[in-house]
Design a protein around this motif. Sequence first.
Motif, PDB file in Angstrom:
ATOM      1  N   PHE A 177       0.824  -1.217   0.000  1.00 11.49           N
ATOM      2  CA  PHE A 177       0.000   0.000   0.000  1.00 11.49           C
ATOM      3  C   PHE A 177       0.855   1.262   0.000  1.00 11.49           C
ATOM      4  CE2 PHE A 177      -2.310   3.351   2.301  1.00 11.49           C
ATOM      5  CZ  PHE A 177      -3.412   3.478   1.472  1.00 11.49           C
ATOM      6  N   SER A 178       1.884   1.301   0.835  1.00 12.00           N
ATOM      7  CA  SER A 178       2.736   2.498   0.900  1.00 12.00           C
ATOM      8  C   SER A 178       3.455   2.722  -0.431  1.00 12.00           C
ATOM      9  CB  SER A 178       3.751   2.367   2.036  1.00 12.00           C
ATOM     10  OG  SER A 178       4.537   1.197   1.875  1.00 12.00           O
ATOM     11  N   LEU A 179       3.916   1.646  -1.062  1.00 16.19           N
ATOM     12  CA  LEU A 179       4.556   1.765  -2.366  1.00 16.19           C
ATOM     13  C   LEU A 179       3.579   2.305  -3.400  1.00 16.19           C
ATOM     14  CD1 LEU A 179       6.863   1.207  -4.393  1.00 16.19           C
ATOM     15  CD2 LEU A 179       5.961  -1.124  -4.611  1.00 16.19           C
ATOM     16  N   LEU A 180       2.352   1.805  -3.385  1.00 12.91           N
ATOM     17  CA  LEU A 180       1.348   2.265  -4.345  1.00 12.91           C
ATOM     18  C   LEU A 180       0.972   3.722  -4.113  1.00 12.91           C
ATOM     19  CD1 LEU A 180      -1.021  -0.854  -4.535  1.00 12.91           C
ATOM     20  CD2 LEU A 180       0.649  -0.084  -6.233  1.00 12.91           C
ATOM     21  N   MET A 181       0.995   4.168  -2.864  1.00 10.75           N
ATOM     22  CA  MET A 181       0.688   5.569  -2.575  1.00 10.75           C
ATOM     23  C   MET A 181       1.755   6.491  -3.161  1.00 10.75           C
ATOM     24  SD  MET A 181      -2.193   5.924  -1.111  1.00 10.75           S
ATOM     25  CE  MET A 181      -2.024   7.613  -0.565  1.00 10.75           C
ATOM     26  N   VAL A 182       3.017   6.106  -3.013  1.00 12.58           N
ATOM     27  CA  VAL A 182       4.100   6.905  -3.591  1.00 12.58           C
ATOM     28  C   VAL A 182       4.011   6.898  -5.118  1.00 12.58           C
ATOM     29  CG1 VAL A 182       6.606   7.099  -3.860  1.00 12.58           C
ATOM     30  CG2 VAL A 182       5.618   6.534  -1.628  1.00 12.58           C
ATOM     31  N   LEU A 183       3.758   5.735  -5.696  1.00 10.61           N
ATOM     32  CA  LEU A 183       3.619   5.635  -7.141  1.00 10.61           C
ATOM     33  C   LEU A 183       2.417   6.439  -7.639  1.00 10.61           C
ATOM     34  CD1 LEU A 183       4.416   1.854  -7.698  1.00 10.61           C
ATOM     35  CD2 LEU A 183       5.862   3.798  -8.291  1.00 10.61           C
ATOM     36  N   PHE A 184       1.361   6.469  -6.834  1.00  5.14           N
ATOM     37  CA  PHE A 184       0.175   7.250  -7.209  1.00  5.14           C
ATOM     38  C   PHE A 184       0.519   8.736  -7.341  1.00  5.14           C
ATOM     39  CE2 PHE A 184      -3.369   9.918  -5.854  1.00  5.14           C
ATOM     40  CZ  PHE A 184      -4.353   9.544  -6.762  1.00  5.14           C
ATOM     41  N   VAL A 185       1.222   9.264  -6.343  1.00  5.26           N
ATOM     42  CA  VAL A 185       1.585  10.685  -6.370  1.00  5.26           C
ATOM     43  C   VAL A 185       2.528  10.984  -7.528  1.00  5.26           C
ATOM     44  CG1 VAL A 185       2.690  12.551  -5.093  1.00  5.26           C
ATOM     45  CG2 VAL A 185       1.239  10.925  -3.892  1.00  5.26           C
ATOM     46  N   LEU A 186       3.525  10.134  -7.724  1.00  9.39           N
ATOM     47  CA  LEU A 186       4.461  10.355  -8.824  1.00  9.39           C
ATOM     48  C   LEU A 186       3.761  10.249 -10.172  1.00  9.39           C
ATOM     49  CD1 LEU A 186       7.576   8.354  -7.539  1.00  9.39           C
ATOM     50  CD2 LEU A 186       7.288  10.833  -7.634  1.00  9.39           C
ATOM     51  N   ASN A 187       2.794   9.351 -10.264  1.00  9.38           N
ATOM     52  CA  ASN A 187       2.093   9.190 -11.535  1.00  9.38           C
ATOM     53  C   ASN A 187       1.154  10.358 -11.810  1.00  9.38           C
ATOM     54  OD1 ASN A 187       1.888   7.093 -13.713  1.00  9.38           O
ATOM     55  ND2 ASN A 187      -0.281   7.377 -13.283  1.00  9.38           N
ATOM     56  N   VAL A 188       0.663  11.024 -10.754  1.00 12.34           N
ATOM     57  CA  VAL A 188      -0.119  12.251 -10.960  1.00 12.34           C
ATOM     58  C   VAL A 188       0.739  13.276 -11.695  1.00 12.34           C
ATOM     59  CG1 VAL A 188      -1.197  14.208  -9.796  1.00 12.34           C
ATOM     60  CG2 VAL A 188      -1.652  11.900  -8.997  1.00 12.34           C
ATOM     61  N   ILE A 189       2.001  13.376 -11.289  1.00 13.91           N
ATOM     62  CA  ILE A 189       2.925  14.317 -11.941  1.00 13.91           C
ATOM     63  C   ILE A 189       3.132  13.931 -13.402  1.00 13.91           C
ATOM     64  CG2 ILE A 189       5.268  15.247 -11.892  1.00 13.91           C
ATOM     65  CD1 ILE A 189       5.260  14.667  -8.869  1.00 13.91           C
ATOM     66  N   HIS A 190       3.363  12.634 -13.648  1.00 14.94           N
ATOM     67  CA  HIS A 190       3.564  12.180 -15.025  1.00 14.94           C
ATOM     68  C   HIS A 190       2.326  12.436 -15.874  1.00 14.94           C
ATOM     69  CE1 HIS A 190       7.496  10.472 -14.487  1.00 14.94           C
ATOM     70  NE2 HIS A 190       7.097   9.694 -13.497  1.00 14.94           N
ATOM     71  N   ALA A 191       1.152  12.224 -15.306  1.00 13.91           N
ATOM     72  CA  ALA A 191      -0.085  12.440 -16.060  1.00 13.91           C
ATOM     73  C   ALA A 191      -0.263  13.917 -16.413  1.00 13.91           C
ATOM     74  CB  ALA A 191      -1.285  11.939 -15.254  1.00 13.91           C
ATOM     75  N   ILE A 192       0.040  14.796 -15.472  1.00 11.25           N
ATOM     76  CA  ILE A 192      -0.061  16.238 -15.727  1.00 11.25           C
ATOM     77  C   ILE A 192       0.927  16.651 -16.811  1.00 11.25           C
ATOM     78  CG2 ILE A 192       0.306  18.523 -14.729  1.00 11.25           C
ATOM     79  CD1 ILE A 192      -0.701  17.375 -12.069  1.00 11.25           C
ATOM     80  N   ASN A 193       2.146  16.141 -16.727  1.00 11.64           N
ATOM     81  CA  ASN A 193       3.152  16.461 -17.745  1.00 11.64           C
ATOM     82  C   ASN A 193       2.759  15.921 -19.112  1.00 11.64           C
ATOM     83  OD1 ASN A 193       4.860  17.825 -15.981  1.00 11.64           O
ATOM     84  ND2 ASN A 193       5.953  15.982 -15.404  1.00 11.64           N
ATOM     85  N   THR A 194       2.178  14.705 -19.131  1.00  6.87           N
ATOM     86  CA  THR A 194       1.761  14.106 -20.398  1.00  6.87           C
ATOM     87  C   THR A 194       0.641  14.907 -21.039  1.00  6.87           C
ATOM     88  OG1 THR A 194       2.372  11.902 -19.601  1.00  6.87           O
ATOM     89  CG2 THR A 194       0.884  12.013 -21.481  1.00  6.87           C
ATOM     90  N   GLU A 195      -0.351  15.284 -20.223  1.00  7.35           N
ATOM     91  CA  GLU A 195      -1.454  16.096 -20.767  1.00  7.35           C
ATOM     92  C   GLU A 195      -0.942  17.421 -21.296  1.00  7.35           C
ATOM     93  OE1 GLU A 195      -3.963  19.315 -21.048  1.00  7.35           O
ATOM     94  OE2 GLU A 195      -2.816  19.123 -19.171  1.00  7.35           O
ATOM     95  N   SER A 196      -0.040  18.051 -20.559  1.00  9.23           N
ATOM     96  CA  SER A 196       0.510  19.339 -20.994  1.00  9.23           C
ATOM     97  C   SER A 196       1.297  19.194 -22.293  1.00  9.23           C
ATOM     98  CB  SER A 196       1.410  19.924 -19.899  1.00  9.23           C
ATOM     99  OG  SER A 196       0.687  20.162 -18.712  1.00  9.23           O
ATOM    100  N   THR A 197       2.058  18.109 -22.407  1.00  9.05           N
ATOM    101  CA  THR A 197       2.849  17.887 -23.620  1.00  9.05           C
ATOM    102  C   THR A 197       1.956  17.651 -24.829  1.00  9.05           C
ATOM    103  OG1 THR A 197       4.640  16.925 -22.299  1.00  9.05           O
ATOM    104  CG2 THR A 197       4.648  16.467 -24.662  1.00  9.05           C
ATOM    105  N   LEU A 198       0.955  16.772 -24.669  1.00  9.06           N
ATOM    106  CA  LEU A 198       0.055  16.477 -25.785  1.00  9.06           C
ATOM    107  C   LEU A 198      -0.735  17.715 -26.202  1.00  9.06           C
ATOM    108  CD1 LEU A 198      -1.307  12.958 -24.744  1.00  9.06           C
ATOM    109  CD2 LEU A 198       0.338  13.476 -26.543  1.00  9.06           C
ATOM    110  N   SER A 199      -1.234  18.454 -25.220  1.00 11.00           N
ATOM    111  CA  SER A 199      -1.993  19.664 -25.537  1.00 11.00           C
ATOM    112  C   SER A 199      -1.099  20.729 -26.173  1.00 11.00           C
ATOM    113  CB  SER A 199      -2.667  20.224 -24.275  1.00 11.00           C
ATOM    114  OG  SER A 199      -3.608  19.309 -23.761  1.00 11.00           O
ATOM    115  N   PHE A 200       0.152  20.781 -25.748  1.00 18.07           N
ATOM    116  CA  PHE A 200       1.085  21.752 -26.317  1.00 18.07           C
ATOM    117  C   PHE A 200       1.291  21.494 -27.814  1.00 18.07           C
ATOM    118  CE2 PHE A 200       5.437  22.972 -27.478  1.00 18.07           C
ATOM    119  CZ  PHE A 200       5.402  24.325 -27.161  1.00 18.07           C
TER     120      PHE A 200
END
Length: 260
Positions: A177-200
């Motif tokens: 669970f703790s590992l998944l929580m850290v991965l969840f937060v890091l993946n939020v960052i990746h998702a935001i960056n991906t959306e910004s890149t695609l929209s750009f």
Amino acid sequence: MRKIGIFLFIFISLCLYFNFLLSGYDPNLIHLDSIYQSPSKEYIFGTDSLGRDLFIRLLFALKTSFLIGIFASFFTICFACFYVFLMRLVFYSFFIRLLNIFLSLPILLLLMFFQSFLQGGFWSMIFIIALAHFPFIAKVLEDELKRLEKLEFYECALVLGCSKIRAFFKELLPPCFSLLMVLFVLNVIHAINTESTLSFFGLGLAFEIPSLGNILNDASKAIFLGAWWMIVFPLLFILGLILPLLLLARFWQNIFGIRL
């Protein structure tokens, strides 16, 4: 560093709060007589190429990008857990090789390819980001499960008659669970960056949906006209959104002793 994280967290909270207060405003309201207005009392962040208030658009864009990051990360974790569970039921060798193939592919190019056939909708963007990011989460989760399987508590559970399916949910998944929580937060960052890149690049959300990527897309044209505010303020908002999440992930890594 912790004080900086608290400050940035307050910044995001205030932006989302102001977004709620300004929910009655239209971020796409056009004022052709106010094109590329520099920051002033009327437009504190200036205006864009259509005379739209950049401050209001950034607030709505922050909410849009943040929600995309949260939902995309949630579905990424769900897809990864389901995939790992499925490959432990049947055809483990096939699924693990398929996972390695996914990890070797250029994800950004694939995202651009598939997104070019879609309509740039909010939920389609979320699911395509989740499908692109889940292989890495699944690989990290599988490696952690392999490590846990070598420990005595798992072997004792099997000896006492616990089936592998039950042991997966009762013995192996909870310690992750703790590992998944850290991965969840890091993946939020990746998702935001991906959306910004695609929209750009014009392959993300539809033009009428305010997002950080769409605003940066407009800013790429405005910079040649001297509209510096079209670059500076969106970048500050992106940093204000990503840095607190990075600090949060780092904080949890130190607490739980997770090394990625």
